[in-house]
Scaffold this active site. Structure first.
Site, mmCIF file in Angstrom:
data_model
loop_
_atom_site.group_PDB
_atom_site.id
_atom_site.type_symbol
_atom_site.label_atom_id
_atom_site.label_comp_id
_atom_site.label_asym_id
_atom_site.label_seq_id
_atom_site.Cartn_x
_atom_site.Cartn_y
_atom_site.Cartn_z
ATOM 1 N N ASP A 9 27.325 40.343 37.742
ATOM 2 C CA ASP A 9 26.373 40.542 36.642
ATOM 3 C C ASP A 9 25.160 39.602 36.634
ATOM 4 O OD1 ASP A 9 28.409 42.280 36.025
ATOM 5 O OD2 ASP A 9 28.778 41.539 34.000
ATOM 6 N N LYS A 108 29.955 48.919 35.757
ATOM 7 C CA LYS A 108 31.072 48.865 34.809
ATOM 8 C C LYS A 108 30.541 48.903 33.383
ATOM 9 C CE LYS A 108 31.175 43.828 34.986
ATOM 10 N NZ LYS A 108 30.756 43.567 33.591
ATOM 11 N N CYS A 153 32.884 37.874 32.019
ATOM 12 C CA CYS A 153 33.069 38.769 33.171
ATOM 13 C C CYS A 153 33.559 38.041 34.414
ATOM 14 C CB CYS A 153 31.784 39.542 33.430
ATOM 15 S SG CYS A 153 31.479 40.714 32.089
HETATM 16 C C1 VGL Z 1 29.304 40.071 29.801
HETATM 17 C C2 VGL Z 1 29.418 40.061 27.526
HETATM 18 C C3 VGL Z 1 29.185 41.418 27.478
HETATM 19 C C4 VGL Z 1 29.346 39.302 31.078
HETATM 20 C C5 VGL Z 1 29.062 41.433 29.772
HETATM 21 O O1 VGL Z 1 28.764 39.737 32.081
HETATM 22 O O2 VGL Z 1 29.997 38.217 31.082
HETATM 23 N N1 VGL Z 1 29.480 39.399 28.680
HETATM 24 N N2 VGL Z 1 29.012 42.088 28.620
#
Ligand code: VGL
Ligand code: ZN
Length: 201
Positions: A9, A108, A153
């Site tokens: 991410d 995702k 994540c």
């Molecule tokens: C994430 C919160 C919501 C992350 C993704 O990538 O850690 N955190 N969506």
């Protein structure tokens, strides 16, 4: 033994100025680029948080405030600001991340009703993303994991990786925590250590 780098991410919304900015996020990008330059990974996989605009993890879609908690499909769900909406700039990978050697992308959080912190499966353990199948198909046994956010994540991706039997290493210098709850990054490190994740300095 074949090894993969999993980059979790590293998207504009989690970086400086983003909708869900992780403090210090931009500092990890040169570190990750060096890892890719200095190592021979058999696979390099990006995960991408990729939500529809009406995703149930967004406070705005539940009449809630950011930081509230709801029960979603029977499990607690933290209410996030709108982030990583499919097709928006915030959902794109950060432009400074070198993608030349990337071999695969896993998206995702695409189902409106389910959040997905782990790169392997949603939070309800209802659907696999295809990451495990991809890695098994390519005979990968060791994973080095970096990215955002350490306490969400990255943590859940590491825990699933270890549970699935991969030798799992987290690069401490290649991750940052969002720490929306006190000490959550520190607690994430302890939880990973207790579950056979190796922390590399
Ligand atoms: C994430 C919160 C919501 C992350 C993704 O990538 O850690 N955190 N969506
Ligand atoms: Zn998300």
């Amino acid at each position: 033994m074949k090894k993969a780098l999993i980059i979790v991410d590293v998207q504009n919304d989690f970086c400086e100025g983003g909708a869900l900015a992780v403090p210090g996020a931009n500092e990890i990008i040169p570190y990750i680029n060096l890892l890719m330059q200095d190592n021979e990974y058999d696979q390099i996989v990006l995960t991408q948080d990729w939500h529809p605009a009406n995703h149930k993890s967004f406070a705005s879609n539940n009449g809630k405030k950011v930081g509230d908690n709801i029960i979603l499909n029977g499990i607690p769900q933290f209410m996030w600001p709108d982030h990583c909406v499919q097709g928006t700039f915030g959902a794109e990978f950060h432009p400074d991340l070198n993608r030349d050697k990337v071999t695969h992308i896993i998206q995702k959080g695409t189902n409106t009703d389910f959040d997905s912190y782990s790169g392997f499966q949603d939070n309800n353990h209802f659907m696999k993303t295809g990451l495990d199948d991809f890695l098994k198909y390519h005979d990968i046994q060791l994973l080095e994991i970096v990215g955002l956010a350490l306490d969400y994540c990255v943590k859940f991706t590491c825990l699933d990786a270890a549970q699935l039997g991969y030798v799992t290493c987290l690069h401490f210098n290649g991750t940052r925590g969002v720490n929306v709850k006190p000490d959550s990054a520190k607690n994430a490190i302890y939880e990973m250590l207790q579950n056979t994740v190796t922390i590399l300095g």
